[in-house]
Scaffold this active site. Sequence first.
Site, PDB file in Angstrom:
ATOM      1  N   VAL A  98       0.854  -1.370  -0.012  1.00  0.00           N
ATOM      2  CA  VAL A  98       0.179   0.077  -0.008  1.00  0.00           C
ATOM      3  C   VAL A  98       0.894   1.306   0.152  1.00  0.00           C
ATOM      4  CG1 VAL A  98      -1.916  -1.130   1.033  1.00  0.00           C
ATOM      5  CG2 VAL A  98      -0.158   0.038   2.529  1.00  0.00           C
ATOM      6  N   HIS A 122      -4.448  -4.215  -2.506  1.00  0.00           N
ATOM      7  CA  HIS A 122      -4.884  -3.992  -1.157  1.00  0.00           C
ATOM      8  C   HIS A 122      -5.166  -2.019  -1.014  1.00  0.00           C
ATOM      9  CE1 HIS A 122      -3.101  -7.682   0.523  1.00  0.00           C
ATOM     10  NE2 HIS A 122      -4.503  -7.967  -0.101  1.00  0.00           N
ATOM     11  N   GLY A 194       9.180 -11.191  -2.036  1.00  0.00           N
ATOM     12  CA  GLY A 194       8.894 -10.462  -0.695  1.00  0.00           C
ATOM     13  C   GLY A 194       7.429 -10.707  -0.216  1.00  0.00           C
TER      14      GLY A 194
END
Length: 250
Positions: A98, A122, A194
């Site tokens: 985000v 998101h 990640g």
Amino acid sequence: MQRGRTLLQGAKSIVAVTGAGISAESGVPTFRGAGGLWRNYRPETLATPDAFARDPRLVWEWYAWRREKIAECRPNAAHLALAEAAHRGRATVITQNVDELHRDAARIVANGAAVADVIELHGSIFRMQCTRCGALRADRAVVDATSIATLPKCERCGRLMRPGVVWFGEALSPAVLERACALAARADVCLVIGTSAVVQPAASIALLTRENGGAVIEINPEETPLTAHADVSFRATATETVPRLLANTV
Ligand code: NAD
Ligand code: ZN
């Protein structure tokens, strides 16, 4: 490395699914790693609709702290390498983050030309949404969370704004998810960078590539539930791996 580069060289379409780990080397704390905690609160107890209903001031205070921290961060070599691949039309970035660092990288790389699209599953911490009328706004201003009265309000109806992110227990935008899944299903290679692959749908997006005959390349210093399904797995950081993997291949 050679195996990964060969897979990428032969790929017509590539997606990169990224999580908090790609931004760790930019200074953004991950939720599950060291430095992820804020005053001993677990993110899973703050990033929820219930937490916001119970104590919007506390949740906004946490977001205000994260917004200030993230505002100081810059895209790293991994964000930039992916942005270059996207700019050349070779890859699409799908992120759970985000922090807007992929978008910042896309802007840097485009250098005034059209900016490649980033799919933000998101939402963004620099967006706000009205809790009543749903109005959305991009907003990077410092949030004053000293009291309910100082929290950000809607310009249209005056009600309380909330962070424009998807919380635990909330559904993703069906249109956004559908686009991500369609791209993953027809990708020849899915890079997973990640993400702990605990929070869905990151893991299932990569599996869509695999089920349709594509390859999965994982980059994460730690093993994840996805590792067993990956064709190539790097136990290394994003900036150590992504630029080398993509240089002169895509
Ligand atoms: P996570 O915090 O659950 O996992 C991060 C993963 O990154 C771990 O598997 C870790 O081993 C790996 N990692 C750590 N350092 C790395 C590095 N240098 N290079 C590569 N990998 C590294 O993150 P998640 O899977 O993205 O899920 C957490 C949720 O929290 C997401 O939904 C996301 O929206 C949100 N979140 C976002 C940010 C952000 O925007 N930067 C930060 C924290 C959390
Ligand atoms: Zn409103």
